[in-house]
Every structure is written in structure tokens, then in C-alpha cells.
Scaffold this active site. Structure first.
Site, PDB file in Angstrom:
ATOM      1  N   HIS A  46       0.827  -1.004   0.235  1.00  0.00           N
ATOM      2  CA  HIS A  46       0.015  -0.069   0.600  1.00  0.00           C
ATOM      3  C   HIS A  46       1.078   1.203  -0.081  1.00  0.00           C
ATOM      4  CE1 HIS A  46      -4.122  -2.715   1.709  1.00  0.00           C
ATOM      5  NE2 HIS A  46      -3.553  -2.718   0.239  1.00  0.00           N
ATOM      6  N   ASP A  70      -2.715  -8.631  -7.323  1.00  0.00           N
ATOM      7  CA  ASP A  70      -2.187  -9.265  -6.078  1.00  0.00           C
ATOM      8  C   ASP A  70      -3.340 -10.130  -6.142  1.00  0.00           C
ATOM      9  OD1 ASP A  70      -4.471  -7.632  -5.656  1.00  0.00           O
ATOM     10  OD2 ASP A  70      -3.723  -7.095  -3.216  1.00  0.00           O
TER      11      ASP A  70
END
Length: 280
Positions: free
Chosen positions: A19, A164
Site C-alpha cells: 500500500h 495481487d
């Protein structure tokens, strides 16, 4: 895999790395006025309770975001990331962790587009409740690997992709390559971000080198190792991000950040990081 729930792992050290990279890419893309599309091929639920039974089962967030939450020495990149997590926690306590769609929702601007794929029925329902009515957001209950090819190129000719998957089976590694190869054939100018786990699987070790072979121009690879596998050789030792067409600023930003992250998140003396790049 439809059995996978990211809620067990939300906010762990792998999420921190993933992130922060996502945040930096979006901040960079926001510097130009022209809108862009962000595609998240495995979006998850969008947000996760850290006080719920899933997150509490292993408490992985305690070795991730919790180690950064109250620090007063955060470098700029880490401080920006932590501030977004705090923005997601209106009460001032670390109770919730934002998934990638939530980070995107906080950073995307009017006119930007968010395309989210999630097949797990519970996570899809939560994600739809969270962002389903948001302008510019489309949520699809379909395979993100297959769906990516229909999302690029966007009409604005600007796009970023986050991929992901769970990697719980062996098939995901090959599907990452085939899906990205097809997307790159359609739109080589996009920014493609691939997260992968550092585990004792040959496919995981080989993935960065395989990604190099299909990168259309420049690429950047960052990996963070924070813990040792268990006695049987299992466990998430760390994770990596491979970015195709990365922002030119990202390498130097990570060179400054990674020693700090390893120092704070490392769980054994040999914790380390790796940064590689090929300029376009």
C-alpha cells in the site's frame, strides 16, 4: 481461490509495503490533470475490522501497521501512508484497515475511474456495500485475470493496474504472466504493479525474473524480508512489488524508505530489503 479471505492478513507487513507503493504511484499520477483508470484485479472486501475474529486469529497486523501507528519518526512516505490509515479510522484508534480499494477511493480524483474485480461472494458483497454507489467506480463479480484485458487501454490513455492474487495454488503465478502479457500487448504505456509473497515456492522465487521478460520498458522491483520461515519451511518471510513503467521518482523514494521499514518491521536480525530497477 474462492476460499481465500484477506481479512486474516489485513494490515500485515506485506500490506504495508504494497500500500505504500500503491500510494506513491497514485500520488504521482495525480500530478497530471488528465484522468486515469485504476484496475484492481483482486480487490477483496475494501476494508477490514482489526478487532474481528479473522484479524485477531493470528494478529498479523500487530507486526505491520500497528508497529507504525504511533511512531513520531516516520519518513515522509510512511507518514503519508499512516495518515491515510488514520483517515480510515475516524475514531482515532486502530480498529479498521483499508484495503487497496479504500486507499484508491481516498486518493482518486473527480473524473478518475476505479475498476474492481472480486469473486469471493462475501467480500464482493461487502465491497459493493462500501463503494458500489460511488461515482466512477465499477465492481465486478468476475475473474480479474480475464477481466483486465477489457479494461485497457482506457479512453484517457492513462491507467494503473494492481494485481495481487492469493497465490494459494500454483496456477496464479502463471496466470499473472499470461494476463499481464495480454494487457501489455494492448496497452504498453500502463503502470502495472504486481505484489507477490516471499515463500518457499519455486514459482515465487522465479516470478520477478519472469516479469522482467515481459516488461515493455522500464521496471522496478522491491522486496522486503522480515521474518524466517517456520521449522517446516512455511510462512510468509516477506513480500515484493514489481512495477512496470514505474514513476521515475519511486526508486529514490524507496531507497530512502526501505532501511527504516526493515528496521521497524523486521522480526529477526537478518531482516533485509532489495531494490532493483531497469530504466526505460
Amino acid at each position: 481461490m474462492l476460499a481465500y479471505r484477506h481479512a486474516f492478513h489485513a494490515g500485515n507487513h506485506a500490506d504495508v509495503l504494497k500500500h505504500i507503493v500503491l500510494t506513491r504511484v497514485l500520488r504521482y499520477m495525480n500530478q497530471k490533470d488528465k484522468p486515469y483508470r485504476l484496475v484492481d484485479t483482486h480487490a477483496g472486501a475494501g476494508g477490514y475490522s482489526l478487532e474481528g475474529q479473522y484479524a485477531q486469529k493470528k494478529g498479523e497486523y500487530l507486526e505491520g501497521i500497528a508497529r507504525l501507528w504511533d511512531r513520531d519518526d516516520l519518513p515522509e512516505l510512511a507518514a503519508d501512508y499512516v495518515q491515510l490509515v488514520k483517515q480510515f479510522n475516524a475514531g482515532g484508534r486502530l480498529e479498521q484497515y483499508p484495503g487497496s480499494p479504500a486507499f484508491a477511493q481516498m486518493l482518486l480524483r473527480h473524473g478518475d475511474q476505479l475498476r474492481l474485480f472480486e469473486r469471493h461472494p462475501t467480500d464482493h458483497r461487502i465491497l459493493s456495500s462500501f463503494l458500489g454507489e460511488t461515482k466512477g467506480v465499477e465492481i465486478r463479480d468476475s475473474d480479474g485475470f480475464e477481466g483486465l484485458k477489457g479494461q485497457v487501454p482506457p479512453s484517457t490513455r492513462r491507467a494503473a493496474v494492481l494485481m495481487d492474487p492469493s497465490y494459494e495454488g500454483h496456477a496464479d503465478y502463471g496466470r499473472v504472466i499470461s494476463s499481464l502479457r495480454e494487457a501489455i500487448d494492448r496497452f504498453a504505456e500502463g503502470v502495472y504493479m504486481v505484489w507477490y509473497p516471499q515463500v518457499t515456492k519455486l514459482e515465487a522465487a522465479q516470478l520477478p525474473r519472469r516479469l522482467e521478460t515481459i516488461a515493455p520498458k522500464g521496471w522496478l522491483h522491491v522486496r522486503m524480508t522480515v521474518q524466517q520461515p517456520d521449522a517446516q519451511g512455511f510462512g510468509l518471510a516477506g513480500s515484493g512489488m514489481f512495477i512496470m513503467n514505474p514513476p521515475y521518482t519511486l526508486h529514490d523514494e524507496l531507497v530512502e524508505l526501505m532501511p527504516y521499514l526493515v528496521d521497524v518491521l523486521g522480526q529477526y536480525d537478518d531482516a533485509s530489503y532489495l531494490i532493483e530497477q531497469k530504466a526505460s
